[in-house]
Motif scaffolding. Structure first.
Motif, PDB file in Angstrom:
ATOM      1  N   ARG A  53       0.833  -1.240  -0.079  1.00  0.00           N
ATOM      2  CA  ARG A  53      -0.073   0.160   0.057  1.00  0.00           C
ATOM      3  C   ARG A  53       0.822   1.375   0.083  1.00  0.00           C
ATOM      4  O   ARG A  53       0.554   2.219  -0.858  1.00  0.00           O
ATOM      5  CB  ARG A  53      -0.958  -0.165   1.246  1.00  0.00           C
ATOM      6  CG  ARG A  53      -2.080  -1.045   1.117  1.00  0.00           C
ATOM      7  CD  ARG A  53      -2.751  -1.285   2.434  1.00  0.00           C
ATOM      8  NE  ARG A  53      -3.905  -1.889   2.144  1.00  0.00           N
ATOM      9  CZ  ARG A  53      -4.894  -2.809   3.059  1.00  0.00           C
ATOM     10  NH1 ARG A  53      -4.217  -2.674   4.352  1.00  0.00           N
ATOM     11  NH2 ARG A  53      -5.632  -3.493   2.886  1.00  0.00           N
ATOM     12  N   VAL A  54       1.928   1.238   0.741  1.00  0.00           N
ATOM     13  CA  VAL A  54       2.792   2.370   0.718  1.00  0.00           C
ATOM     14  C   VAL A  54       3.566   2.424  -0.791  1.00  0.00           C
ATOM     15  O   VAL A  54       3.580   3.624  -1.156  1.00  0.00           O
ATOM     16  CB  VAL A  54       4.040   2.252   1.927  1.00  0.00           C
ATOM     17  CG1 VAL A  54       5.036   3.261   1.768  1.00  0.00           C
ATOM     18  CG2 VAL A  54       3.419   2.438   3.334  1.00  0.00           C
ATOM     19  N   ARG A  55       3.983   1.600  -1.250  1.00  0.00           N
ATOM     20  CA  ARG A  55       4.489   1.525  -2.503  1.00  0.00           C
ATOM     21  C   ARG A  55       3.427   2.161  -3.799  1.00  0.00           C
ATOM     22  O   ARG A  55       3.983   3.090  -4.344  1.00  0.00           O
ATOM     23  CB  ARG A  55       4.955   0.225  -3.171  1.00  0.00           C
ATOM     24  CG  ARG A  55       6.283  -0.285  -2.411  1.00  0.00           C
ATOM     25  CD  ARG A  55       6.820  -1.302  -3.159  1.00  0.00           C
ATOM     26  NE  ARG A  55       5.865  -2.523  -3.191  1.00  0.00           N
ATOM     27  CZ  ARG A  55       6.015  -3.686  -2.315  1.00  0.00           C
ATOM     28  NH1 ARG A  55       6.749  -3.453  -1.231  1.00  0.00           N
ATOM     29  NH2 ARG A  55       5.371  -4.623  -2.538  1.00  0.00           N
ATOM     30  N   GLY A  62      -5.692   1.905  -0.081  1.00  0.00           N
ATOM     31  CA  GLY A  62      -6.007   0.937   0.917  1.00  0.00           C
ATOM     32  C   GLY A  62      -6.115   1.223   2.386  1.00  0.00           C
ATOM     33  O   GLY A  62      -6.297   0.457   3.036  1.00  0.00           O
ATOM     34  N   PHE A  63      -5.751   2.613   2.372  1.00  0.00           N
ATOM     35  CA  PHE A  63      -5.734   3.015   3.884  1.00  0.00           C
ATOM     36  C   PHE A  63      -6.958   3.342   4.319  1.00  0.00           C
ATOM     37  O   PHE A  63      -8.038   4.162   3.710  1.00  0.00           O
ATOM     38  CB  PHE A  63      -4.764   4.061   4.105  1.00  0.00           C
ATOM     39  CG  PHE A  63      -3.322   3.588   4.070  1.00  0.00           C
ATOM     40  CD1 PHE A  63      -2.729   3.124   4.664  1.00  0.00           C
ATOM     41  CD2 PHE A  63      -2.725   3.895   2.482  1.00  0.00           C
ATOM     42  CE1 PHE A  63      -1.200   2.696   4.801  1.00  0.00           C
ATOM     43  CE2 PHE A  63      -1.309   3.478   2.444  1.00  0.00           C
ATOM     44  CZ  PHE A  63      -0.617   2.583   3.600  1.00  0.00           C
ATOM     45  N   ARG A 104       1.393   5.455   8.769  1.00  0.00           N
ATOM     46  CA  ARG A 104       1.820   4.626   8.320  1.00  0.00           C
ATOM     47  C   ARG A 104       3.059   4.836   7.271  1.00  0.00           C
ATOM     48  O   ARG A 104       4.101   4.180   7.085  1.00  0.00           O
ATOM     49  CB  ARG A 104       0.932   3.407   7.487  1.00  0.00           C
ATOM     50  CG  ARG A 104       1.407   2.167   6.724  1.00  0.00           C
ATOM     51  CD  ARG A 104       2.347   1.180   7.720  1.00  0.00           C
ATOM     52  NE  ARG A 104       1.384   0.700   8.357  1.00  0.00           N
ATOM     53  CZ  ARG A 104       1.430  -0.376   9.415  1.00  0.00           C
ATOM     54  NH1 ARG A 104       2.807  -0.880   9.367  1.00  0.00           N
ATOM     55  NH2 ARG A 104       0.630  -0.886  10.359  1.00  0.00           N
ATOM     56  N   PHE A 105       2.894   5.763   6.374  1.00  0.00           N
ATOM     57  CA  PHE A 105       3.561   6.291   5.506  1.00  0.00           C
ATOM     58  C   PHE A 105       5.011   6.692   5.995  1.00  0.00           C
ATOM     59  O   PHE A 105       6.063   6.477   5.772  1.00  0.00           O
ATOM     60  CB  PHE A 105       3.221   7.384   4.658  1.00  0.00           C
ATOM     61  CG  PHE A 105       3.829   7.746   3.184  1.00  0.00           C
ATOM     62  CD1 PHE A 105       3.594   6.896   2.099  1.00  0.00           C
ATOM     63  CD2 PHE A 105       4.786   8.845   3.443  1.00  0.00           C
ATOM     64  CE1 PHE A 105       4.329   7.286   0.943  1.00  0.00           C
ATOM     65  CE2 PHE A 105       5.392   9.035   2.382  1.00  0.00           C
ATOM     66  CZ  PHE A 105       5.318   8.431   0.940  1.00  0.00           C
ATOM     67  N   ARG A 106       4.773   7.617   7.184  1.00  0.00           N
ATOM     68  CA  ARG A 106       5.819   8.015   7.799  1.00  0.00           C
ATOM     69  C   ARG A 106       6.876   7.137   8.490  1.00  0.00           C
ATOM     70  O   ARG A 106       8.299   7.158   8.553  1.00  0.00           O
ATOM     71  CB  ARG A 106       5.632   9.429   8.842  1.00  0.00           C
ATOM     72  CG  ARG A 106       6.615   9.850   9.753  1.00  0.00           C
ATOM     73  CD  ARG A 106       6.175  10.857  10.509  1.00  0.00           C
ATOM     74  NE  ARG A 106       5.580  12.245   9.962  1.00  0.00           N
ATOM     75  CZ  ARG A 106       6.423  13.089   9.358  1.00  0.00           C
ATOM     76  NH1 ARG A 106       8.010  12.862   9.586  1.00  0.00           N
ATOM     77  NH2 ARG A 106       6.076  13.997   8.888  1.00  0.00           N
ATOM     78  N   ARG A 107       5.956   5.996   8.931  1.00  0.00           N
ATOM     79  CA  ARG A 107       6.816   4.983   9.831  1.00  0.00           C
ATOM     80  C   ARG A 107       7.586   4.282   8.518  1.00  0.00           C
ATOM     81  O   ARG A 107       8.995   3.716   9.143  1.00  0.00           O
ATOM     82  CB  ARG A 107       5.815   3.926  10.420  1.00  0.00           C
ATOM     83  CG  ARG A 107       6.518   2.808  11.442  1.00  0.00           C
ATOM     84  CD  ARG A 107       5.165   2.050  12.051  1.00  0.00           C
ATOM     85  NE  ARG A 107       4.148   2.851  12.435  1.00  0.00           N
ATOM     86  CZ  ARG A 107       2.943   2.420  12.569  1.00  0.00           C
ATOM     87  NH1 ARG A 107       2.823   1.248  12.425  1.00  0.00           N
ATOM     88  NH2 ARG A 107       1.908   3.188  12.875  1.00  0.00           N
TER      89      ARG A 107
END
Length: 319
Positions: A262-264, A285-286, A295-298
């Motif tokens: 999802r991040v990709r 999908g978030f 989540r992106f920052r993590r």
């Protein structure tokens, strides 16, 4: 075109030499153009690579024309570099050239003095020796690579490809890097660092194999609110078997892998579309923009907006 000079010294490790040549060579821009020109350089025309001899078409003078210099490892890293090498590398660095080492190539890099006061990595087996030989360098044996901006170092073997894919992403965006990763049969990002390998008595099972169709399906459906039961049903396995196979073949869990996918997708959308964060969060999908940002920052280490600004050049390339 971005020129990459790979410096092959006597005793060069064959994989360290070939990994950047192949990884950068697989990169393609969205219009099909080749973004990198790779040149193999050396002190002399022929150098030993253990089982064979390498003929290098370029000399040290080619380092001055490079945008990136790669320092592969050698079988027995010397304490003193061959004449002219340190001077050529330092001169290139003074002109802003990006320099990266692979595996025990960090010993060569450290011998130039350019890593003094910086954090660096190498193969975990060689890390204590590097720290002892160069106490002015902060050696981190637990990571796959270290990016100090202009100077990068990577761990052993496959970590070279991780670092090269990272540099491709920085240069041309995640879509170009993802293509190079697929052609190299490598994940664009691997979970964790070297620490996950140090404790293994045997190497983990090869990626792909029986899970390859499921991974493709997850990539295509990562915008859906998938549960572990749904993923297991798609794979035709019990959740217990799915978790075990996933851990064997990817080194992570199905849901962790899905988060990465999802991040990709979000990275690709941030680079190639003007969509607001709320829309990208939904398409990736978030459950909410807040969950997406966290989540992106993590995973990426920065915010979606900062990432978009950093890869604005990549958006223009893809336009």
């Amino acid at each position: 075109m971005h020129t990459v000079a790979v410096l092959a010294l006597d005793g060069v490790v064959p994989f360290d030499l070939s990994a950047p040549i192949d990884t950068f060579g697989w990169a393609r821009l969205p219009d099909g153009r080749v973004p990198y020109r790779v040149r193999v350089c050396s002190v002399r025309e022929e150098v030993s690579a253990g089982a064979f001899t390498v003929r290098a078409p370029y000399g040290l003078d080619a380092l001055a024309e490079a945008d990136t210099i790669i320092l592969p490892g050698v079988a027995e890293p010397p304490r003193v570099l061959p004449p002219g090498v340190a001077e050529a590398v330092r001169a290139a660095a003074a002109n802003g050239t990006r320099i990266a080492s692979i595996c025990v190539g960090a010993f060569l890099f450290a011998a130039t003095g350019l890593l003094d006061g910086l954090r660096a990595t190498t193969h975990w087996v060689a890390a204590p020796d590097l720290a002892e030989r160069h106490p002015e360098v902060t050696v981190d044996p637990n990571v796959l690579y270290v990016d100090n901006g202009q100077f990068l170092t990577s761990a052993g073997a496959a970590a070279a490809m991780d670092m090269c894919l990272h540099m491709i992403r920085k240069d041309f965006g995640s879509a170009v890097a993802a293509h190079a990763a697929r052609m190299s049969v490598m994940p664009l990002e691997r979970e964790g660092g070297q620490a996950q390998f140090i404790v293994h008595d045997l190497p983990p099972a090869p990626a792909g194999a029986t899970l390859e169709p499921l991974l493709t399906w997850l990539e295509d459906h990562c915008d859906r609110d998938l549960t572990l039961d749904e993923i297991a049903a798609q794979a035709g396995m019990s959740t217990r078997t799915l978790n075990r196979r996933f851990r064997e073949q990817t080194g992570t869990t199905p849901l962790q892998w899905l988060h990465r996918a999802r991040v990709r997708r979000a990275q690709y959308l941030l680079e190639t579309t003007p969509y607001p964060v709320e829309r990208i969060a939904a398409q990736a999908g978030f459950g909410s923009p807040t969950a997406f940002r966290e989540r992106f920052r993590r995973v990426v280490g920065t915010s979606p907006q900062a990432y978009r600004r950093a890869f604005r050049a990549g958006e223009k390339v893809g336009a």
